[in-house]
Motif scaffolding. Structure first.
Motif, PDB file in Angstrom:
ATOM      1  N   ARG A  25     109.531  23.084   6.204  1.00 17.82           N
ATOM      2  CA  ARG A  25     109.341  21.707   6.682  1.00 17.82           C
ATOM      3  C   ARG A  25     110.355  21.340   7.761  1.00 17.82           C
ATOM      4  NH1 ARG A  25     108.398  19.327   0.561  1.00 17.82           N
ATOM      5  NH2 ARG A  25     106.159  19.828   0.455  1.00 17.82           N
ATOM      6  N   CYS A  58     102.301  32.438  -3.172  1.00 20.15           N
ATOM      7  CA  CYS A  58     101.118  31.738  -2.650  1.00 20.15           C
ATOM      8  C   CYS A  58      99.892  32.000  -3.536  1.00 20.15           C
ATOM      9  CB  CYS A  58     100.840  32.177  -1.226  1.00 20.15           C
ATOM     10  SG  CYS A  58     102.042  31.590  -0.017  1.00 20.15           S
ATOM     11  N   SER A  63      98.078  25.600  -4.357  1.00 18.59           N
ATOM     12  CA  SER A  63      98.384  24.375  -3.624  1.00 18.59           C
ATOM     13  C   SER A  63      99.673  24.535  -2.812  1.00 18.59           C
ATOM     14  CB  SER A  63      98.500  23.194  -4.582  1.00 18.59           C
ATOM     15  OG  SER A  63      99.520  23.454  -5.538  1.00 18.59           O
ATOM     16  N   ALA A  66      98.888  26.900   0.086  1.00 22.71           N
ATOM     17  CA  ALA A  66      98.127  26.301   1.185  1.00 22.71           C
ATOM     18  C   ALA A  66      99.032  25.505   2.101  1.00 22.71           C
ATOM     19  CB  ALA A  66      97.021  25.418   0.619  1.00 22.71           C
ATOM     20  N   GLU A  67      99.954  24.716   1.515  1.00 20.23           N
ATOM     21  CA  GLU A  67     100.890  23.929   2.323  1.00 20.23           C
ATOM     22  C   GLU A  67     101.848  24.852   3.091  1.00 20.23           C
ATOM     23  OE1 GLU A  67     102.957  20.623   3.935  1.00 20.23           O
ATOM     24  OE2 GLU A  67     100.946  20.962   3.140  1.00 20.23           O
ATOM     25  N   THR A  69     101.365  27.988   4.001  1.00 18.62           N
ATOM     26  CA  THR A  69     100.632  28.712   5.049  1.00 18.62           C
ATOM     27  C   THR A  69     100.402  27.822   6.259  1.00 18.62           C
ATOM     28  OG1 THR A  69      99.538  30.077   3.375  1.00 18.62           O
ATOM     29  CG2 THR A  69      98.532  29.991   5.560  1.00 18.62           C
ATOM     30  N   ARG A  70     100.080  26.549   6.032  1.00 17.01           N
ATOM     31  CA  ARG A  70      99.871  25.610   7.138  1.00 17.01           C
ATOM     32  C   ARG A  70     101.158  25.440   7.951  1.00 17.01           C
ATOM     33  NH1 ARG A  70     100.663  20.356   8.319  1.00 17.01           N
ATOM     34  NH2 ARG A  70     101.803  20.041   6.364  1.00 17.01           N
ATOM     35  N   LEU A  71     102.276  25.297   7.269  1.00 21.59           N
ATOM     36  CA  LEU A  71     103.557  25.130   7.965  1.00 21.59           C
ATOM     37  C   LEU A  71     103.958  26.404   8.697  1.00 21.59           C
ATOM     38  CD1 LEU A  71     105.552  23.146   5.229  1.00 21.59           C
ATOM     39  CD2 LEU A  71     104.614  22.261   7.376  1.00 21.59           C
ATOM     40  N   GLU A  73     101.996  28.577  10.129  1.00 18.58           N
ATOM     41  CA  GLU A  73     101.218  28.671  11.366  1.00 18.58           C
ATOM     42  C   GLU A  73     101.742  27.707  12.426  1.00 18.58           C
ATOM     43  OE1 GLU A  73      97.241  27.990  10.129  1.00 18.58           O
ATOM     44  OE2 GLU A  73      96.955  30.024   9.329  1.00 18.58           O
ATOM     45  N   ILE A  74     102.105  26.476  12.013  1.00 14.69           N
ATOM     46  CA  ILE A  74     102.644  25.491  12.969  1.00 14.69           C
ATOM     47  C   ILE A  74     104.003  25.946  13.497  1.00 14.69           C
ATOM     48  CG2 ILE A  74     103.478  23.128  13.196  1.00 14.69           C
ATOM     49  CD1 ILE A  74     101.383  22.291  11.125  1.00 14.69           C
TER      50      ILE A  74
END
Length: 313
Positions: A25, A58, A63, A66-67, A69-71, A73-74
């Protein structure tokens, strides 16, 4: 982003999942979280977990995975943008020129470059590397011309740029003399002497100027016949051989050239002979007869007059 972990060990998860997620984060890439290097603020920290443990966690906690993995990639996109940030933020080049305004050049790839440094290298040439010097020496010994060394022709790539070679010749007069001495093409040698990259070397190759390093020449029996045989080997026209041979003997006696270097300079004497007597070179395919020349030695009518009258009278 699909995560794959190839391991024979069972899924073990992460020991510090909260700290792992906190770093994601804060903008850490997955690589920087695991290794502790290449962090967003540039400070090195202690790495957390492993790629196998991250993939296991993961899978065990969808859940959370998923969070994460999204972070990941960003943050990967952001981390790629940070690459080269140090050079992008430079305000001056390594030579102190300001990287702004008209002095700043930008390539199609986005890379910045200093125009002042580039102009200086184009003017004086870059410094040749030792491996380039060795390759140039070998190329000259094999008979390659300056153009073949400094230009890409077909499948053969250039060895060094012309300006870099010029700079090396100026800084190393002995190499420039080696280049001229080993030029196997008559035109190449004459051009090398004409441009006078190193003036002292240009004087060294003159045919009418005595050289200090040339020993005195003593005419021996059979020398004139030897000179004529060299002229015949170089295919000097028969009508010019005796005149060129006399010029050679004068240069030998005046210490402008040594006996050892004569064979490599035959064509220089031939060129000089035809330069002094341009009319003697007429009558060949490459240099046809002049229209201003008389038809016969004692005639008043020129070849041009005869052609004109033959066509219109």
């Amino acid at each position: 982003m699909a995560l794959r972990s190839k391991s024979k060990y069972p899924l073990v998860g992460l020991q510090q999942p909260d700290e792992f997620m906190d770093r994601l984060r804060r903008g850490f890439s997955l690589r920087s979280v695991l290794s502790g290097k290449w962090t967003p603020d540039g400070l090195r920290v202690r790495g957390i977990g492993s790629l196998h443990g991250f993939a296991s966690h993961c899978k065990a906690f969808p859940s959370w995975g998923a969070e994460a993995t999204r972070l990941v990639e960003i943050n990967l996109i952001t981390a790629n943008r940070r690459k080269g940030a140090r050079k992008r933020n430079l305000t001056h080049c390594k030579r102190g020129h300001e990287l702004s305004g008209t002095n700043l050049g930008i390539k199609a790839s986005g890379q910045r470059w200093c125009k002042a440094c580039n102009h200086g290298l184009q003017k004086i040439g870059s410094v040749m590397k030792p491996e380039q010097i060795a390759r140039v020496h070998k190329a000259i010994e094999n008979g390659l011309t300056v153009g073949q060394i400094t230009q890409t022709r077909g499948a053969r790539r250039l060895i060094v740029t012309f300006k870099a070679l010029k700079r090396y010749r100026i800084e190393n007069p002995s190499f420039d003399r080696f280049l001229i001495e080993n030029a196997r093409v008559r035109l190449s040698r004459s051009q090398l002497m004409l441009f006078r990259i190193v003036p002292s070397n240009a004087e060294h190759f003159r045919l009418d100027l005595a050289q200090e390093d040339v020993p005195p020449f003593e005419m021996q029996a059979g020398d004139f016949e030897w000179i004529l045989s060299l002229l015949k080997q170089k295919r000097v026209p028969f009508e010019a051989r005796y005149d060129v041979a006399q010029d050679i003997i004068v240069s030998l006696l005046s210490r402008a050239i040594s006996r050892e270097n004569l064979a490599n300079r035959i064509m220089d004497f031939t060129s000089e002979h035809y330069r002094r007597n341009p009319g003697l070179g007429y009558g060949t395919v490459k240099q046809p007869d002049s229209l201003d020349a008389p038809i016969y030695d004692d005639a008043d009518v020129s070849r041009g007059d005869r052609a004109h009258r033959g066509l219109w009278d």
